[in-house]
Design a protein around this motif. Structure first.
Motif, PDB file in Angstrom:
ATOM      1  N   VAL A  73      19.149  -0.241  14.619  1.00  0.00           N
ATOM      2  CA  VAL A  73      18.066  -1.013  15.245  1.00  0.00           C
ATOM      3  C   VAL A  73      17.555  -2.078  14.291  1.00  0.00           C
ATOM      4  N   VAL A  74      17.138  -3.215  14.844  1.00  0.00           N
ATOM      5  CA  VAL A  74      16.454  -4.243  14.079  1.00  0.00           C
ATOM      6  C   VAL A  74      15.111  -4.508  14.741  1.00  0.00           C
ATOM      7  N   ILE A  75      14.053  -4.530  13.925  1.00  0.00           N
ATOM      8  CA  ILE A  75      12.731  -4.872  14.421  1.00  0.00           C
ATOM      9  C   ILE A  75      12.413  -6.273  13.905  1.00  0.00           C
ATOM     10  N   ALA A  76      12.291  -7.217  14.839  1.00  0.00           N
ATOM     11  CA  ALA A  76      12.118  -8.634  14.502  1.00  0.00           C
ATOM     12  C   ALA A  76      10.796  -9.115  15.064  1.00  0.00           C
ATOM     13  N   ILE A 195      17.352  -2.093   5.729  1.00  0.00           N
ATOM     14  CA  ILE A 195      17.622  -3.438   5.211  1.00  0.00           C
ATOM     15  C   ILE A 195      16.415  -4.298   5.547  1.00  0.00           C
ATOM     16  N   ASP A 196      15.612  -4.565   4.544  1.00  0.00           N
ATOM     17  CA  ASP A 196      14.370  -5.302   4.756  1.00  0.00           C
ATOM     18  C   ASP A 196      14.619  -6.805   4.665  1.00  0.00           C
ATOM     19  N   GLU A 197      13.812  -7.578   5.406  1.00  0.00           N
ATOM     20  CA  GLU A 197      13.901  -9.039   5.430  1.00  0.00           C
ATOM     21  C   GLU A 197      15.340  -9.489   5.700  1.00  0.00           C
ATOM     22  N   ALA A 198      15.924  -8.919   6.758  1.00  0.00           N
ATOM     23  CA  ALA A 198      17.332  -9.158   7.058  1.00  0.00           C
ATOM     24  C   ALA A 198      17.625 -10.621   7.356  1.00  0.00           C
ATOM     25  N   HIS A 199      16.625 -11.380   7.799  1.00  0.00           N
ATOM     26  CA  HIS A 199      16.856 -12.791   8.111  1.00  0.00           C
ATOM     27  C   HIS A 199      17.179 -13.608   6.868  1.00  0.00           C
ATOM     28  N   SER A 200      16.888 -13.079   5.674  1.00  0.00           N
ATOM     29  CA  SER A 200      17.154 -13.831   4.452  1.00  0.00           C
ATOM     30  C   SER A 200      18.632 -13.811   4.078  1.00  0.00           C
ATOM     31  N   PHE A 248      22.059  -9.056  13.351  1.00  0.00           N
ATOM     32  CA  PHE A 248      22.128  -7.881  12.483  1.00  0.00           C
ATOM     33  C   PHE A 248      23.396  -7.074  12.758  1.00  0.00           C
ATOM     34  N   GLY A 249      23.842  -7.066  14.020  1.00  0.00           N
ATOM     35  CA  GLY A 249      25.101  -6.403  14.332  1.00  0.00           C
ATOM     36  C   GLY A 249      26.262  -7.037  13.589  1.00  0.00           C
ATOM     37  N   ARG A 250      26.239  -8.378  13.459  1.00  0.00           N
ATOM     38  CA  ARG A 250      27.283  -9.064  12.706  1.00  0.00           C
ATOM     39  C   ARG A 250      27.154  -8.758  11.211  1.00  0.00           C
ATOM     40  N   GLY A 253      28.376  -5.025  11.082  1.00  0.00           N
ATOM     41  CA  GLY A 253      29.641  -4.777  11.747  1.00  0.00           C
ATOM     42  C   GLY A 253      29.590  -3.666  12.765  1.00  0.00           C
ATOM     43  N   ALA A 254      28.467  -3.509  13.458  1.00  0.00           N
ATOM     44  CA  ALA A 254      28.317  -2.445  14.453  1.00  0.00           C
ATOM     45  C   ALA A 254      27.259  -2.864  15.472  1.00  0.00           C
ATOM     46  N   PRO A 255      27.302  -2.286  16.696  1.00  0.00           N
ATOM     47  CA  PRO A 255      26.299  -2.634  17.712  1.00  0.00           C
ATOM     48  C   PRO A 255      24.890  -2.236  17.276  1.00  0.00           C
ATOM     49  N   VAL A 256      23.909  -3.066  17.645  1.00  0.00           N
ATOM     50  CA  VAL A 256      22.527  -2.879  17.210  1.00  0.00           C
ATOM     51  C   VAL A 256      21.579  -3.110  18.380  1.00  0.00           C
TER      52      VAL A 256
END
Length: 819
Positions: A73-76, A195-200, A248-250, A253-256
């Motif tokens: 999961v990604v929380i954006a 994974i924090d601050e994934a957009h970076s 985040f899936g990219r 490498g897995a569905p999110v």
């Protein structure tokens, strides 16, 4: 602050200053709460309640529920929306229950233990998270940081006993994965990877981290085989981003699954779009000079701090952060001698204890003003700030909103100002606020398949565990071809069981996560012989040539010698009132066209190119005014860069039909190229210094007028391809930015480039608008881009080459034969 009063006068220039281009108010937002989930252990819930969190927000529980059920999961959501609780809750619940089972049955071996690995892009953020976890005072949670600052004597204890480890991608790559056998117990129990601050993680850095995540998943699968949870759940926290689940899936490498609806409260924020005024004297080439964003931001920071308003000023460069802080202290000393000591700079490169002390002083209010790089942009919890200044476009809308979201975190109303620098994109944005506030934020752009990135990671993966044929799908469709080349080059050996690392070199050492290659260069103090710092080799021609100004912890040095053979730079302490900028010349050669779109007589291409760049001189420019004080030649070798580019090809007859004569072609192409480079970050999550360009009225590979814009990284970074996909939007904004600029014949705010190898000559502002009209004339009527694969490399060089990329990286033998 009274919400009914205008906050603009707080900037110190009156209620209606001439620099103000637009005011936008981000309205206050009410909270939407959700009960604590039934699966959450009462002890964990009570720990949060002891900190005053009686009821969580809806988005926190939605994300935590998905992770607890085993979904990546990604929380954006926005700054200060409480993303930390969303990933902490399932992780701490699992750790607490596991430790209670151990305590209940001492001596029994438990196969269902639980540990968590937290990854952040900065040490400051990890330290902040560690403090937040320890504040919960859960006796079962043993949280520790594991990074380059960790005492070596403590590392074994952390590896064997900590159950919540906070690290960064660098330590995962160099310290953990290559030594995974030492971490076997940890990997067998690993339940969550945060994974924090994934957009970076974007561009080349994002491509590296994406491959690092694939290597991590592979090691986790190896140790998890036969366990009740063969792979940990990945949870990401990100600033608001376009398509966060897909991005985040990219990355992993897995569905999110994505949670993007923000239900946290926030005070109203008044956002001022601010453009410094033109000055009386003329700048380079007789163009009007505008006051620098650094000087303007220092003025605004001094005004806010003198009114006792707690403020952060953000700027991209370390040197800019130091300069804003110095100027602000000088200004405040004239107003109140007690105030300068309450101003500080914050950036990477400081000692750990210095960073922690600055963060503490900012939280406590001892510091009233801080000028910072993006190091304070990422989720460090600092509440109570009233104002944020952003000096120059930070690169993406996501970063802008992340930065201005730092103010008002305690619920109060706040003010933020985006101060435009002399750059076409900044000029466009302050005059087109809809491009900031009325469109979605950018997609995060990176390319895990970049052969210059993937090749070394395949070597590192094979060194960790031999690569089997069944694992290649994890690394993408180009992995097998790259592996064959690595075998030919002697790095790997093919056996029936897979690919084995057989080279004496450290495989992990072949990967530099945060740089382009070429190895580090030491910067040495000429007087004391002490090591001041390091710099990546590709940057030295631009930032550490003889005569360059180098700034370290507020002290300025002038480079006396660049010794490339010994990887050493000698610099002497000085106090110049100028900064330096290098200038280069560039030639470009088309190697292969991968995609093509036809717009009437105009063709748009994307593909592989070879860029040859040579730094030929440097300029000294005044810190306050950007006035050119002098220029000196340099004798440095040329460097080749194999990368990706987008290029626009237009026939002479189309330009003459629009009223241009051939003598105007070079100036029109050159000006349009500069402006297009400046505007590419509008559609791609790039920085101007990530990309470069070449324009020529007669290119050897096309035979007609051509504009190239390329990624300034080996193998490409995804930015040029994004430009191809969004070419119509990109070029239309470029045209509008040039037309909107108030200068007569071109200036740094529209068509001049700060690093033009041709000294911004020739440039024809009006002809560039005509050229862009020609490029766009048939674009609106064209259908979807026709994608063609055209084979056969073409050779040639670009005349009037104008190199505008950041430091091009050297090409490693490992990936040089990827085609």
């Amino acid at each position: 602050m009274n919400p009914h009063d205008s906050l603009i006068p707080l900037l110190g220039r009156g209620p209606d200053p001439e620099q103000l281009r637009h005011v936008h108010v981000i309205p206050a937002r009410q909270a939407v709460h959700e009960p604590w989930p039934e699966w959450a252990h009462p002890d964990v819930v009570d720990a949060y309640r002891s900190l005053g969190i009686q009821e969580p927000y809806r988005h926190q529980i939605e994300a935590a529920r998905l992770a607890h059920s085993g979904e990546h999961v990604v929380i954006a959501t926005g700054t200060a929306s409480g993303k930390s609780l969303a990933y902490q809750l399932p992780a701490l619940d699992a750790i607490h229950r596991s430790e209670l089972r151990v305590l209940a049955e001492p001596g029994k071996i438990h196969d269902d233990g639980a540990v968590t690995l937290y990854l952040s892009p900065t040490k400051a953020l990890a330290a902040d998270q560690l403090a937040a976890i320890r504040a919960l005072k859960l006796p079962t949670v043993r949280a520790e940081t594991y990074d380059g600052d960790t005492d070596p004597a403590s590392r074994r204890w952390i590896r064997d006993h900590a159950n919540f480890i906070l690290a960064n991608p660098d330590m995962l790559h160099f310290g953990i994965l290559p030594n995974h056998a030492w971490w076997a117990s940890f990997f067998r129990r690993l339940r969550y990877v945060i994974i924090d601050e994934a957009h970076s993680y974007r561009g080349v850095f994002g491509s590296h981290v994406a491959n690092l995540m694939r290597r991590l998943r592979r090691i986790c699968a190896y140790y998890g085989a036969g366990q009740s949870f063969p792979e940990p759940v990945f949870i990401a926290a990100s600033a608001t981003a376009a398509e966060p689940g897909e991005s985040f899936g990219r990355l992993i490498g897995a569905p999110v699954q994505a949670v993007a609806r923000d239900s946290s409260p926030h005070g109203a924020t008044t956002v001022a779009l601010w453009e410094p005024a033109l000055m009386d004297h003329l700048g380079e080439n007789g163009a009007p000079a505008r006051r620098t964003a650094v000087a303007e931001t220092a003025d605004l920071l001094a005004n806010l701090v003198s009114a006792r308003i707690r403020t952060i000023a953000f700027i991209k460069s370390r040197r800019g952060a130091e300069t804003i802080s110095s100027i602000t202290r000088r200004l405040l000393d004239e107003v109140d001698p007690s105030l300068p000591q309450r101003i500080a700079a914050y950036r990477s490169g400081y000692l750990p204890e210095e960073r922690r002390e600055l963060e503490r002083a900012l939280r406590s209010g001892e510091l009233l003003g801080v000028s910072s790089t993006s190091a304070l942009e990422l989720g460090i919890d600092i509440s109570g700030l009233d104002a944020v200044l952003v000096a120059g476009w930070p690169g993406t809308r996501a970063s802008l909103f992340q930065q201005i979201g730092r103010a008002g975190r305690a619920g109060q109303d706040a003010i933020a100002a985006f101060v435009a620098s002399d750059d076409p994109l900044d000029t466009y944005l302050v005059n087109h606020p809809e491009a900031i506030f009325d469109v979605s934020v950018e997609a995060t752009v990176f390319d895990p398949g970049n052969p210059y990135v993937l090749g070394p990671h395949l070597c590192a993966a094979a060194a960790e565990l031999p690569l089997g044929a069944g694992e290649l799908e994890l690394f993408g469709p180009t992995a097998e071809r790259l592996l064959d080349q690595l075998v030919e080059q002697g790095y790997l050996r093919r056996r029936p069981a897979g690919w084995f690392w057989t080279h004496p070199q450290s495989a992990a050492g072949m990967v530099n996560l945060r740089a382009d290659g070429g190895g580090p260069v030491s910067i040495v103090d000429a007087e004391t012989g002490s090591l001041l710092g390091t710099m990546d080799s590709p940057q030295t021609h631009y930032q550490a040539h003889t005569g360059a100004v180098y700034v370290h912890q507020g002290e300025s040095y002038v480079v006396e010698e660049l010794n490339e053979q010994d990887h050493c730079v000698i610099a002497r302490r000085s106090n110049p009132d100028y900064y330096t900028t290098a200038r280069d010349v560039t030639q470009i050669e088309v190697l292969e066209t991968v995609r093509t779109a036809q717009w009437g007589d105009v063709s748009v291409h994307f593909g592989d190119v070879k860029v040859t760049t040579q730094v030929v001189s440097f300029q000294r420019k005044a810190l306050i005014s950007n006035e050119v004080l002098g220029e000196e030649p340099l004798q440095l070798g040329a460097r080749d860069l194999f990368t990706k580019a987008v290029w626009f090809v237009v026939d002479n007859r189309s330009l003459t039909g629009a009223g241009l004569i051939e003598a105007q072609f070079p100036g029109a192409l050159h000006a349009a190229e500069h402006a297009a480079i400046g505007l590419l970050p509008l559609v791609a999550s790039s920085d101007r210094w990530d990309i470069g360009g070449v324009s020529t009225a007669l290119h050897a590979d096309t035979g007609v007028p051509t504009i190239f814009v390329y990624d300034g990284h080996p193998g490409g970074a995804g930015f040029a391809e994004r430009g191809f996909d969004k070419a119509r939007t990109w070029l239309a904004a470029t045209r509008d930015a040039i037309k909107a600029c108030e200068c007569e014949s071109g200036c740094p705010s529209c068509v001049q480039s700060p690093k033009c190898g041709n000294k911004n000559n020739p440039l024809d502002k009006d002809a560039a608008v005509t050229l862009l009209d020609v490029l766009l004339r048939d674009a609106r009527d064209a259908g979807p881009a026709d994608v063609e694969g055209l084979s056969g490399p073409a050779a040639g060089t670009g005349d009037n080459g104008d190199g505008d990329a950041g430091a091009p990286a050297t090409i490693t033998a490992l990936a040089s034969q990827h085609r």
